[in-house]
Design a protein around this motif. Structure first.
Motif, PDB file in Angstrom:
ATOM      1  N   GLY A   4       9.911  39.203  75.814  1.00  0.00           N
ATOM      2  CA  GLY A   4      10.478  38.328  76.835  1.00  0.00           C
ATOM      3  C   GLY A   4       9.769  38.460  78.164  1.00  0.00           C
ATOM      4  O   GLY A   4      10.397  38.528  79.225  1.00  0.00           O
ATOM      5  N   ARG A   7      10.367  31.275  71.235  1.00  0.00           N
ATOM      6  CA  ARG A   7      11.467  31.032  72.136  1.00  0.00           C
ATOM      7  C   ARG A   7      12.239  29.818  71.634  1.00  0.00           C
ATOM      8  O   ARG A   7      11.743  29.067  70.812  1.00  0.00           O
ATOM      9  N   TYR A  51       6.941  34.687  78.179  1.00  0.00           N
ATOM     10  CA  TYR A  51       6.540  35.037  76.813  1.00  0.00           C
ATOM     11  C   TYR A  51       5.039  35.283  76.701  1.00  0.00           C
ATOM     12  O   TYR A  51       4.437  35.089  75.654  1.00  0.00           O
ATOM     13  N   ASP A  57      12.538  41.268  79.466  1.00  0.00           N
ATOM     14  CA  ASP A  57      13.878  40.669  79.418  1.00  0.00           C
ATOM     15  C   ASP A  57      14.973  41.668  79.058  1.00  0.00           C
ATOM     16  O   ASP A  57      16.053  41.271  78.632  1.00  0.00           O
ATOM     17  N   THR A 102      18.195  33.845  77.352  1.00  0.00           N
ATOM     18  CA  THR A 102      16.787  34.177  77.129  1.00  0.00           C
ATOM     19  C   THR A 102      16.013  33.903  78.408  1.00  0.00           C
ATOM     20  O   THR A 102      16.524  33.287  79.344  1.00  0.00           O
TER      21      THR A 102
END
Lengths: 516, 125, 447
Positions: A446, A6, A439, A411, A420
Motif C-alpha cells: 500500500g 487495488r 501502490y 498503509d 485502502t
C-alpha cells in the motif's frame, strides 16, 4: 502471483442525491460530447481555396471511401477543447505530488523559447549550414548535462526516459559484444523496487533480470550485489535516489564491485532532481544514466508526453553511443549522422527532442549552477518537511528518517479501517489535490510516495499536510463511510475499470454510443 | 466429488481417469480481483509441469498460470473469452481453463489434496 | 531565484521543523568524499530577459522555413498550423498535467485520447489505434516487435522504399534482440518484388506509402502474399496529409499501421517532438504497445474514460511487457486531434488536393529545367529529382541563394550511388513565387 492489486470496480453505493439540471452541467462543470457527436462532415475550421483543375498523378491509388471525420468551425473547436481542458487537474492549478514523476513548475519562458521560429520552424534535414544555432544549442545542453553528471559523453536521440534506458542498455550490450562476451553475459541485476521499465527494457535487448533484494532499511547492500555478481552479469540497473526516496548508501562500493566483475552500472536517472549540484553520478561510478528532461528540467508533461531522455555515458561506454551526435570544430558545428566505428547505430529518425532541449536549456540557464543546487536542496527540504508533518500519524516502512526528494509511507495506518490507499487518494481529490503515487514501489504494501518538488511554497505544503492529517483524523474517529464514495466533487465519480477492460471500447463508432 | 489436487501457485486440477480439468482456485481469484481476460493454450499443445500454460489478467495484474502436471491440452474453455468473470464467480465450475490428458500421472503425487491446500492457505495469512 | 518560493527565513524554519541542523545534514547519505563542495563549473542563473537574449541569438543563426522558399520533406513536412491549435495546447490543464492516472480529474486528457484514437483509426482505415508513440520511426520499430509476438516468428523484410532512418532503427533493435532483418535493395522506381522473399519464416513485411522516394504504392498484392504465408503487413507512412487523398492502409490489407503524424498539428521542431501513429486490427489489440484510453461509466452511471488494458504495460508486466514505453506523445496527439477537428473531412481532403496540385505544378516546371529529371511516374506531394552533378553541393548552393530546395539523398544514404538525387517536397505553404524561385535557384546551382 501479484496480489498487490487495488480495487478497480466502482462501489455499488448509490450515487449522492443531487439536484439534476436540464443540461446535466453544474455551473462551471460543463459536459461536452465527443467531436463525433457534434462535428459535421461538411464543416471545416480551415479556409483553403480549392486548387484549379489538374490531372492527378497518384497512380490510380485515390481514396474511394469516405474517412468519416467530423469537422468543427473555429469557435466550436475552441469551446470543445477549452471545456475538455477544464476537466483536468494540472501543476498550474495545484500541488501534484506524484512520487517519482517530479511534477514541478513549468516556466513559460521555456515555451516562448521553444516557439522561436529559429527552433520550431527548422527542418531536421535542411543544410547544416542553415542550422548552426540549433546544433550550438544541442552542444550547449550536452555540455551542461555532462558537467552536472560528471560524465564524458551524452547521447541525445532518446525520446523519453524508457527510450533512454533502451539506449543505455544498447550501449552496454554493444560494449559487451565488442569484448566478445555476448553469449556469456546475459544477466542484468535489478532490485525488486525498480521501475517496471527496467526489467522491460532489459528483456527487449535480450538480457534477463536477476532480482536483488533491498535490505530492511530500504536500500541495497553491497553484499547482496556481490552475492548476485558473476561472469554472467552484464550490468546492474539501480535508481538513485531509489524509488523509496532513499540515497543508495553503498552505491560507490556497488559500482566498484560491478566494475570488478566486468559489468556496467546503469543508473535510472528519474530521481536526479535530488542531486543537482550536490553529487555527480559519474563520480559515484555510474556508466550510463538517462535524464528525464520532463522531470528534472521542467519540460511539460503534456498529459503523458512528449518527454526526452538523453543518456550520459562514462568514458568506457562513450564509443558505443548512437548516431546522430553533434561535433564542434572551432566555431562550426556538424552532425555525425552515419554510424561508424563502435557506435551501436541509430535508434530513431532525426536528432532527438529538439523542442524539449530548448525548454531544458532555458530552465538550466535560468537557474545556473547556484539555482540548480538550490532547487535540489529545496526539493529535499520540502519532502522532509512533509515527512516531519505526517510521520506521527501515518506509517513509515523503513522508519522515520531523512529522505531525499520524495517521502514514502505505507498503509499500515489503515489496518482495520476497511479503507485502502485508493480511498485516501480519492478523498484527496475532493479536497482539491492531485493524489500522490500509490501502490509503487511494489515492495512496500500500500505504498504512498509523495514528491512535492521545489516548486511548492510553505503555505502550499502546510495546507497539504493539514489536509492529510484531517483525513487521517477522520479515519481515526471512525468516519470512514464517506471515503468509499469519494470523489464526489470531481467531474466524474469513480470509474469502472473492470468494465473498461472486460469489454474494451477503444474508439467511437456510429452505432451504439453509451449514453451518460 | 471429483478428486481435486492443488499447487502452491493456486492452480487446481480436477482428475477423472487419465485426464484432468485445470483452473485457478477460489483463493487465487479473490487475490487477483476482477478477472478481465484469460489467455488459454491451444488445443493440442504439450505442456510440462510447472511451465506457464495460461495467463490470467485482472485490471491491474497479469499472472502466469502454470501447468500443475505435464500433458496434452485436449480442450479449452472458450467461453472465458466472452465471460472472464466466470473465473471469479465459479472458479472450480464454469471458470475452468483447460483439460489436460496426463502424460505422467505420477506427478499428481507432488500436489496437495484439499486438506493440505487448506492448511497451506492458513500459513499464507 | 524566481522559480523557488521559499525565503531564507522560511528555509530555516522548515529545517527547524524537520529537526535538521543544516540542509547538508539531509544529504548525509551521500559519501563524504563524493559530495560536491564547489559549485558546478557552469554560469550563474540568468534573468528572463538574459535567457531570452542568449537563446534568441542561437535561434537567429538558423534559417526558419517560413522565411524562405522551402521544399524540404523526407519524413517531416512544413504545413500551416492554425493559431488556435498552439493556443489550445498551451492551456495549463493540457500542458502541465501528467499521464491520466486519476481519471476522475483527467477526463479532459482521456476524452481527447479517445477522440484521437478514433480519428487515427478512421484515417488509417484500421479498427483500433493507440494513444500515440514517440514518433513514426519508433512506431515502426514497435510494429515489428508486435508482429513477432503475434506470428511467433522473428524475421522482418524491409521494403526498399522505407525511409532509411526507419530501416536503421528497425535494424538496430532487431540486432539487439537477436531478430533477423532482410533489407530489399533501395528501390527508387517502386519496382521491387518483395513477394519472392516471403515464406513461412517471415513474420512481417514493412512497406511505406508514399515511399521515401515519393511513390504512392499499391500494396494490395503484397498484403495478399503476406497473408498467404501467415505473415503480417506493416504499412508505414511519413506524410499523414496524404491519407486525405490516398487509399487507407486498412483498405489495402494492412495488419499494423505505423506512421508519422507530425504533418498535422506539430511544427518541424528540428526533428522532435513528433507524433507516432499506431493502429492495428481489433484481434491484435492485446499485443499492441503503448497506452489505450477506453470508454466506461462512473459510479453515477455517466460516460467516462480511463486508461485500460494496462496489463500489457511495463509497470504491470515488467519483463513480460509488450514494450518498455511509459510516455506517449500526448501533447502532439492533442495538437493532431485539434488540427484534424478543425480540418474535418472536407478540409483534410482539400488540403491533400492542394498539396498534390502544387506538387504536380512544380514537377511540370522542373521537368523543363535542363539536366533535371523527375523520376516519379506518380507521387503525392514529394518526388525524386535527378540532377547532373553532386546533389549535396547543389542543395548547398541553392541554400546560399536563399532557397531550401530539398534533401540530397546522399545525406541519408552516403556512398550508395545516389549522389545525384534530391527529394523535393511541395506543400500548401508553397506559392507560385516559391516554385519559380526554386526553378531559378536550381538552374543557377546546377549549371
Amino acid at each position: 502471483m501479484n496480489n498487490q492489486g487495488r480495487p478497480t470496480a466502482t462501489d455499488t453505493a448509490p450515487p449522492r442525491a443531487a439536484k439534476k439540471t436540464f443540461t446535466t452541467n453544474r455551473a462551471l462543470q460543463l459536459e461536452e460530447p465527443l467531436i463525433f457527436e457534434h462535428g459535421r462532415p461538411d464543416v471545416t475550421g480551415v479556409d483553403l481555396d480549392e486548387p484549379e483543375t489538374f490531372a492527378s498523378r497518384l497512380g490510380g491509388l485515390e481514396r474511394e471511401e469516405t474517412i468519416g471525420l467530423p469537422g468543427l468551425s473555429e469557435p466550436e473547436a475552441l469551446r470543445h477543447y477549452v471545456r475538455l481542458s477544464q476537466k483536468n487537474y494540472s501543476i498550474d492549478a495545484g500541488i501534484y505530488p506524484l512520487g517519482s514523476c517530479t511534477m514541478k513548475h513549468n516556466p513559460r519562458i521555456n515555451e516562448a523559447m521553444a516557439r522561436l521560429p529559429g527552433f520550431a520552424d527548422i527542418h531536421p534535414l535542411q543544410p547544416q549550414s542553415t542550422v548552426q544555432g540549433a546544433l550550438e544549442l544541442i552542444d550547449t545542453l550536452a555540455h551542461w548535462l555532462m558537467e552536472m553528471t560528471g560524465t564524458h559523453a551524452v547521447a541525445m536521440p532518446p525520446k523519453a526516459g524508457a527510450h533512454g534506458e533502451l539506449c543505455g542498455l544498447m550501449a552496454i550490450r554493444a560494449a559487451i559484444d565488442a569484448r566478445g562476451e555476448a553469449s556469456t553475459r546475459k544477466i542484468v541485476l535489478a532490485p525488486d523496487s525498480a521501475h517496471g521499465t527496467n526489467p522491460a527494457t532489459a528483456a527487449m535487448v535480450g538480457f534477463s533480470v536477476r532480482s536483488i533484494p533491498a535490505g530492511a532499511d530500504g536500500v541495497v547492500a553491497v553484499e547482496s550485489v556481490r552475492a548476485a555478481l558473476g561472469p554472467d552479469v552484464a550490468a546492474i540497473m539501480l535508481t538513485n535516489p531509489n524509488t523509496c526516496g532513499l540515497f543508495e548508501r553503498d552505491i560507490v562500493q556497488i559500482a566498484e564491485a560491478v566494475r570488478e566483475a566486468g559489468g556496467y552500472f546503469y543508473c535510472d536517472g528519474a530521481n536526479f532532481n535530488a542531486l543537482m549540484g550536490k553529487a555527480r553520478p559519474g563520480d559515484l561510478g555510474v556508466d550510463a544514466m538517462h535524464i528525464n528532461l520532463h522531470k528534472t528540467f521542467s519540460t511539460p508533461h503534456g498529459g503523458g508526453g512528449p518527454g526526452a531522455g538523453p543518456v550520459v555515458l562514462s568514458e568506457r561506454l562513450a564509443p558505443f553511443a548512437p548516431v546522430p551526435f553533434v561535433v564542434r570544430n572551432n566555431d562550426a558545428y556538424a552532425l555525425r549522422e552515419q554510424a561508424s566505428g563502435q557506435s551501436f547505430g541509430r535508434m530513431t529518425a532525426f536528432h532527438g527532442q529538439m523542442g524539449m532541449f530548448v525548454r531544458a536549456l532555458s530552465f538550466m540557464l535560468s537557474h545556473g549552477s547556484d539555482g540548480l543546487r538550490q532547487a535540489s536542496e529545496d526539493a529535499v527540504l520540502n519532502a522532509n518537511y512533509i515527512r516531519a508533518g505526517l510521520a506521527d500519524i501515518l506509517s513509515s516502512p523503513f522508519g522515520d528518517r531523512p529522505c531525499m526528494h520524495e517521502v514514502l509511507f505505507d498503509d499500515k495506518w489503515l489496518d482495520g479501517t476497511g479503507l485502502t490507499m485508493l480511498d485516501i487518494a480519492k478523498a484527496l481529490i475532493d479536497e482539491g489535490f492531485h493524489p500522490m503515487t500509490m501502490y509503487f514501489p511494489l515492495v512496500v504494501h500500500g505504498a504512498m510516495l509523495i514528491e512535492p518538488t521545489e516548486s511548492e511554497s510553505l503555505a502550499s505544503l502546510n495546507l497539504f499536510i493539514a489536509t492529510v492529517r484531517d483525513v487521517a483524523f477522520r479515519i481515526q474517529r471512525g468516519e470512514t463511510e464517506a471515503f468509499h464514495a469519494a470523489p464526489i466533487f470531481a467531474p466524474r465519480q469513480r470509474l469502472d475499470e473492470t468494465r473498461a477492460a472486460r469489454n474494451p471500447v477503444l474508439r467511437w463508432t456510429a452505432r451504439k454510443p453509451i449514453r451518460g | 466429488m471429483a478428486n481435486i489436487r492443488y499447487t502452491r501457485d493456486h492452480e487446481y486440477i480436477a482428475i477423472d481417469g487419465e485426464a484432468g480439468t485445470v483452473g485457478i482456485t477460489d483463493h487465487a481469484q479473490k487475490a487477483l480481483g476482477d478477472i478481465v481476460y484469460v489467455e488459454l493454450p491451444a488445443v493440442g499443445a504439450i505442456v510440462a509441469r510447472a511451465e506457464q500454460a495460461a495467463v490470467v489478467e485482472s485490471v491491474k495484474a497479469a499472472s502466469d498460470v502454470f501447468a500443475p502436471v505435464s500433458g496434452e491440452v485436449i480442450a479449452i474453455n472458450s467461453a472465458l473469452e466472452k465471460q472472464p468473470g466466470a473465473v471469479n464467480e465459479d472458479p472450480l465450475g464454469n471458470g475452468w481453463f483447460y483439460r489436460l490428458q496426463l502424460s505422467n500421472p505420477s506427478e499428481l503425487e507432488g500436489l496437495m489434496d484439499e486438506a493440505a491446500y487448506a492448511a497451506y492457505l492458513e500459513t499464507l495469512d | 531565484m524566481r522559480f523557488l518560493p521559499h525565503t531564507h527565513e522560511e528555509r530555516l524554519d522548515m529545517l527547524g521543523a524537520v529537526g535538521a541542523p543544516t540542509i547538508d545534514s539531509l544529504f548525509a547519505a551521500i559519501p563524504v568524499d563524493k559530495r560536491l563542495t564547489q559549485p558546478l563549473n557552469l554560469p550563474r542563473g540568468k534573468s528572463e530577459a538574459e535567457v531570452a537574449r542568449a537563446l534568441g541569438r542561437m535561434a537567429a543563426k538558423n534559417t526558419a522555413a517560413d522565411t524562405v522558399p522551402f521544399f524540404v520533406g523526407c519524413g517531416a513536412y512544413k504545413h500551416h498550423i492554425p493559431a488556435s491549435v498552439d493556443h489550445l495546447i498551451q492551456r495549463s490543464e493540457f500542458l502541465t498535467s501528467y499521464t491520466p492516472y486519476q481519471p476522475e480529474i483527467a477526463q479532459g486528457t482521456l476524452q481527447v485520447l479517445f477522440e484521437f484514437q478514433t480519428q487515427t483509426a478512421m484515417l488509417t482505415g484500421m479498427e483500433v489505434a493507440n494513444a500515440s508513440m514517440y514518433d513514426g520511426s519508433t512506431a515502426a520499430v514497435e510494429a515489428v516487435l508486435m508482429a513477432h509476438r503475434i506470428s511467433r516468428r522473428r524475421k522482418a523484410v524491409l521494403s526498399g522504399g522505407l525511409h532509411p532512418h526507419y530501416a536503421q532503427a528497425i535494424q538496430t533493435m532487431s540486432q539487439m534482440a537477436g531478430d533477423e532483418v532482410v533489407s530489399m535493395p533501395w528501390d527508387v522506381h517502386a519496382s521491387e518484388d518483395i513477394s519472392a522473399q516471403i515464406d513461412a519464416s517471415v513474420s512481417c513485411v514493412v512497406a511505406q506509402t508514399p515511399d521515401v522516394w515519393g511513390n504512392p504504392r499499391d500494396l494490395t498484392e503484397l498484403a495478399n502474399a503476406c497473408h498467404r504465408h501467415g505473415a503480417l503487413l506493416i504499412v508505414v507512412f511519413t506524410e499523414a496529409v496524404s491519407l486525405g487523398l490516398l487509399r487507407a492502409p486498412g483498405a489495402i490489407g494492412a495488419d499494423i499501421v505505423a506512421g508519422e503524424g507530425q504533418s498535422i498539428g506539430t511544427a518541424l521542431n528540428f526533428g522532435g517532438p513528433y507524433l507516432g501513429l499506431f493502429a492495428a486490427r481489433q484481434t491484435h489489440v492485446r499485443q499492441m504497445p503503448g497506452r489505450l484510453a477506453g470508454e466506461t461509466k462512473d459510479a453515477a452511471g455517466r460516460r467516462g474514460f480511463v486508461l485500460t488494458l494496462s496489463t500489457r504495460e511495463q509497470h504491470i508486466r515488467r519483463e513480460k511487457a509488450t514494450s518498455n514505453i511509459c510516455t506517449n506523445s500526448g501533447l502532439c496527439a492533442l495538437a493532431f486531434s485539434i488540427h484534424l477537428s478543425l480540418l474535418g473531412e472536407v478540409g483534410l481532403r482539400r488540403l491533400a488536393r492542394v498539396n498534390h496540385a502544387n506538387a504536380v505544378k512544380l514537377a511540370d516546371m522542373l521537368a523543363r529545367v535542363p539536366n533535371v529529371d523527375v523520376l516519379n511516374r506518380s507521387f503525392f506531394n514529394e518526388f525524386t529529382l535527378r540532377v547532373k552533378g553532386d546533389a549535396a553541393a547543389i542543395v548547398e548552393r541553392m541554400a546560399a541563394r536563399g532557397v531550401l530546395g530539398g534533401v540530397p539523398v546522399s545525406r541519408l544514404l552516403p556512398n550508395a550511388g545516389f549522389d545525384n538525387l534530391i527529394l523535393v517536397a511541395n506543400t500548401e505553404v508553397n506559392t507560385d513565387d516559391d516554385r519559380a524561385a526554386l526553378v531559378a535557384a536550381l538552374e543557377g546551382a546546377a549549371s
